[in-house]
Design an enzyme around this catalytic site. Structure first.
Site, PDB file in Angstrom:
ATOM      1  N   SER A 148       0.873  -1.167   0.000  1.00 38.32           N
ATOM      2  CA  SER A 148       0.000   0.000   0.000  1.00 38.32           C
ATOM      3  C   SER A 148       0.912   1.220   0.000  1.00 38.32           C
ATOM      4  O   SER A 148       1.684   1.408   0.943  1.00 38.32           O
ATOM      5  CB  SER A 148      -0.868  -0.046   1.266  1.00 38.32           C
ATOM      6  N   LYS A 173      -1.195  -1.080  -4.341  1.00 40.91           N
ATOM      7  CA  LYS A 173      -2.369  -0.273  -3.989  1.00 40.91           C
ATOM      8  C   LYS A 173      -1.922   1.168  -3.850  1.00 40.91           C
ATOM      9  O   LYS A 173      -0.975   1.470  -3.120  1.00 40.91           O
ATOM     10  CB  LYS A 173      -2.949  -0.818  -2.686  1.00 40.91           C
ATOM     11  N   LYS A 175      -2.901   5.001  -2.746  1.00 39.36           N
ATOM     12  CA  LYS A 175      -3.854   5.842  -2.026  1.00 39.36           C
ATOM     13  C   LYS A 175      -4.266   6.971  -2.964  1.00 39.36           C
ATOM     14  O   LYS A 175      -3.420   7.540  -3.686  1.00 39.36           O
ATOM     15  CB  LYS A 175      -3.202   6.414  -0.768  1.00 39.36           C
ATOM     16  N   ASP A 200      -7.181   3.062  -3.039  1.00 38.71           N
ATOM     17  CA  ASP A 200      -7.874   3.148  -1.748  1.00 38.71           C
ATOM     18  C   ASP A 200      -8.115   4.615  -1.428  1.00 38.71           C
ATOM     19  O   ASP A 200      -7.169   5.401  -1.312  1.00 38.71           O
ATOM     20  CB  ASP A 200      -7.005   2.498  -0.651  1.00 38.71           C
ATOM     21  N   GLU A 225     -11.038   0.574  -3.301  1.00 37.68           N
ATOM     22  CA  GLU A 225     -11.269   0.333  -1.871  1.00 37.68           C
ATOM     23  C   GLU A 225     -11.899   1.552  -1.197  1.00 37.68           C
ATOM     24  O   GLU A 225     -11.391   2.671  -1.326  1.00 37.68           O
ATOM     25  CB  GLU A 225      -9.921  -0.013  -1.220  1.00 37.68           C
ATOM     26  N   ASP A 250     -13.525  -1.663   3.320  1.00 41.29           N
ATOM     27  CA  ASP A 250     -12.559  -1.776   4.419  1.00 41.29           C
ATOM     28  C   ASP A 250     -13.244  -1.227   5.674  1.00 41.29           C
ATOM     29  O   ASP A 250     -13.846  -1.989   6.455  1.00 41.29           O
ATOM     30  CB  ASP A 250     -11.278  -1.007   4.026  1.00 41.29           C
ATOM     31  N   LYS A 274      -9.600  -6.939   8.113  1.00 40.17           N
ATOM     32  CA  LYS A 274      -8.554  -6.577   9.073  1.00 40.17           C
ATOM     33  C   LYS A 274      -9.012  -7.147  10.399  1.00 40.17           C
ATOM     34  O   LYS A 274     -10.020  -6.691  10.952  1.00 40.17           O
ATOM     35  CB  LYS A 274      -8.401  -5.057   9.180  1.00 40.17           C
ATOM     36  N   GLY A 302      -3.930  -4.137   6.352  1.00 39.25           N
ATOM     37  CA  GLY A 302      -2.959  -3.869   7.410  1.00 39.25           C
ATOM     38  C   GLY A 302      -3.189  -2.495   7.994  1.00 39.25           C
ATOM     39  O   GLY A 302      -3.892  -1.666   7.404  1.00 39.25           O
TER      40      GLY A 302
HETATM   41  O1  OSB Z   1      -7.035   1.962   4.599  1.00 36.90           O
HETATM   42  O2  OSB Z   1      -5.952   0.180   4.424  1.00 36.90           O
HETATM   43  C1  OSB Z   1      -6.064   1.307   4.884  1.00 36.90           C
HETATM   44  C2  OSB Z   1      -2.907   2.153   6.863  1.00 36.90           C
HETATM   45  C3  OSB Z   1      -3.440   2.867   7.914  1.00 36.90           C
HETATM   46  C4  OSB Z   1      -4.788   3.112   7.939  1.00 36.90           C
HETATM   47  C5  OSB Z   1      -5.616   2.619   6.920  1.00 36.90           C
HETATM   48  C6  OSB Z   1      -5.086   1.890   5.878  1.00 36.90           C
HETATM   49  C7  OSB Z   1      -3.702   1.691   5.830  1.00 36.90           C
HETATM   50  C8  OSB Z   1      -3.033   1.037   4.714  1.00 36.90           C
HETATM   51  C9  OSB Z   1      -1.669   0.462   4.971  1.00 36.90           C
HETATM   52  O3  OSB Z   1      -3.458   1.003   3.585  1.00 36.90           O
HETATM   53  C10 OSB Z   1      -1.670  -1.005   5.085  1.00 36.90           C
HETATM   54  C11 OSB Z   1      -0.332  -1.496   5.591  1.00 36.90           C
HETATM   55  O4  OSB Z   1       0.646  -1.403   4.837  1.00 36.90           O
HETATM   56  O5  OSB Z   1      -0.258  -1.944   6.747  1.00 36.90           O
HETATM   57 MG    MG Z   2      -8.197   0.749   3.288  1.00 39.17          MG
END
Ligand code: OSB
Ligand code: MG
Length: 380
Positions: A148, A173, A175, A200, A225, A250, A274, A302
């Site tokens: 991510s 992924k 953001k 995401d 996402e 999510d 999660k 994560g």
């Molecule tokens: O939306 O998945 C998410 C990290 C912190 C808060 C929300 C998210 C995330 C990530 C990182 O996308 C996932 C990771 O690398 O642990």
């Molecule tokens: Mg997410």
């Protein structure tokens, strides 16, 4: 049929002899920016449960501010220390399902409850000398993982995508947020025509943006996402009817009931599980099974976890319906030094699964002491 270990008959119920709660602060190697803000460090409650010479450990995934979901680190520290941990010390539980039933009456606070529930799964599987994976009903020696990537300028992002594809990560992924979406995705897709790409939005859009979001259909994304509000499954169903790219939820999925409603209303064609967000492994397993019944694939998300939460995620990811790469990438991407002794690192985009008891990771006590505050003990 998944062969899950449903009872602790082999050794009888486990009595919780004691618990420990502390706050852990770890600086991040790279600041992580998402639609709601930028994280520079990871601050989390760490729970240890003790029973008959065994120990189980888990971490909470809530943020300091209620920016991802409504829970906060301070709120969780308070609930854990005044209610959840005193409520189980001295009590006996035959299995994790019994502990989950004990926690079930409390409203929401899914992350705080998950911290206790996950620590108990680790404790219980260690007491049975089984890898957590086996207790959960999973199998296999390694899992597929992606990365991510936080919000960043287009050119830097392209470099980071190349880097991670070169390392063998199975999915990227990106953001996105309002004003930093279509142009970014177009540039990355043009640079990497064959890559498995997802985006995401962390709730940054509304139904008024349906036209823009449907524009993402041009880029062969595996899924989009959480484009809309964290608490709005209904609007995601409306949006899914307006776009071809599968929506993955999510934030909206905190309970099996949320998953059922999303699946029944076609609000999610993929679900990000999660365990730390969803009340723990019992709830994560129920969400996993519901998705399988609807023929909807899941993957493991994560929350920038330390090796403790990362190890829990890795074991859960070995369940059969985790058919898409998870976010459980190498710990060294997040932290210069982890609080566990074992190195959780991917090899060619695959994360190995420990075959030791429980999560298979052990705390690095000397280092942990240097990054801990607010240590509290709960004894019988
Ligand atoms: O939306 O998945 C998410 C990290 C912190 C808060 C929300 C998210 C995330 C990530 C990182 O996308 C996932 C990771 O690398 O642990
Ligand atoms: Mg997410």
């Amino acid at each position: 049929m998944i062969d899950r270990v449903e009872t602790g008959q082999a050794r009888g119920p486990l009595t919780i002899d004691g618990a420990e709660l502390r706050l852990v602060r770890l600086p991040l190697v790279t600041p992580f920016a998402i639609a709601t803000g930028t994280m520079h460090e990871k601050l989390f409650p760490l729970v240890r449960l003790f029973s008959s010479g065994f120990e189980g450990v888990a971490e909470g995934v809530m943020d300091p501010l209620p920016d991802y979901l409504e829970e906060t680190t301070a709120g969780a520290m308070d609930l854990l220390s005044t209610v959840l941990l005193p409520g189980i010390v001295g009590q006996s539980f035959a299995n994790p399902q019994a502990l989950a039933r004990h926690l079930a009456p409390w409203r929401a606070n899914h992350m705080a409850r998950a911290t206790v529930e996950m620590a108990f799964w680790d404790l219980w599987s260690r007491s049975l000398h089984l890898p957590l994976q086996t207790a959960l009903g999973g199998s296999g020696d390694a899992i597929d993982v992606g990365v991510s990537l936080g919000l960043g300028p287009v050119d830097t992002t392209i470099g980071r995508v190349r880097d991670h594809l070169d390392q063998g990560y199975k999915r990227i992924k990106l953001k996105i947020c309002k004003g930093h979406d279509i142009a970014l995705v177009r540039a990355v897709r043009e640079a990497f025509p064959e890559a498995k790409l997802t985006v995401d939005a962390n709730c940054d859009y509304t139904l008024a943006d349906s036209g823009l979001l449907a524009g993402l259909d041009d880029f062969a994304l595996d899924y989009v996402e959480q484009p809309l509000a964290w608490d709005d499954i209904h609007d995601h169903a409306t949006l899914q009817a307006r776009m071809r790219t599968p929506i993955c939820l999510d934030e909206s999925i905190r309970t099996p009931a949320h998953a059922r409603k999303a699946l029944q209303s076609d609000a999610a064609r993929v679900i990000n599980i999660k365990v730390g967000r969803s009340g723990g492994h019992c709830s994560a397993l129920a969400i996993h099974d519901l998705c399988a019944a609807f023929d909807v694939p899941v993957w493991c998300g994560g929350m920038l976890e330390s090796g403790i939460g990362r190890a829990h995620n890795i074991h859960l990811s070995t369940l059969p319906n985790f058919t898409k790469p998870g976010d459980t990438s190498s710990a060294s991407r997040y932290f210069h030094r982890d609080i566990v002794v074992e190195k959780l690192e991917t090899v060619e985009g695959r994360m190995p699964v420990s075959k030791g008891p429980g999560t298979g990771v052990s705390l690095d006590h000397d280092f942990l002491a240097t990054v801990s505050s607010d240590v509290r003990r709960f004894d019988r």
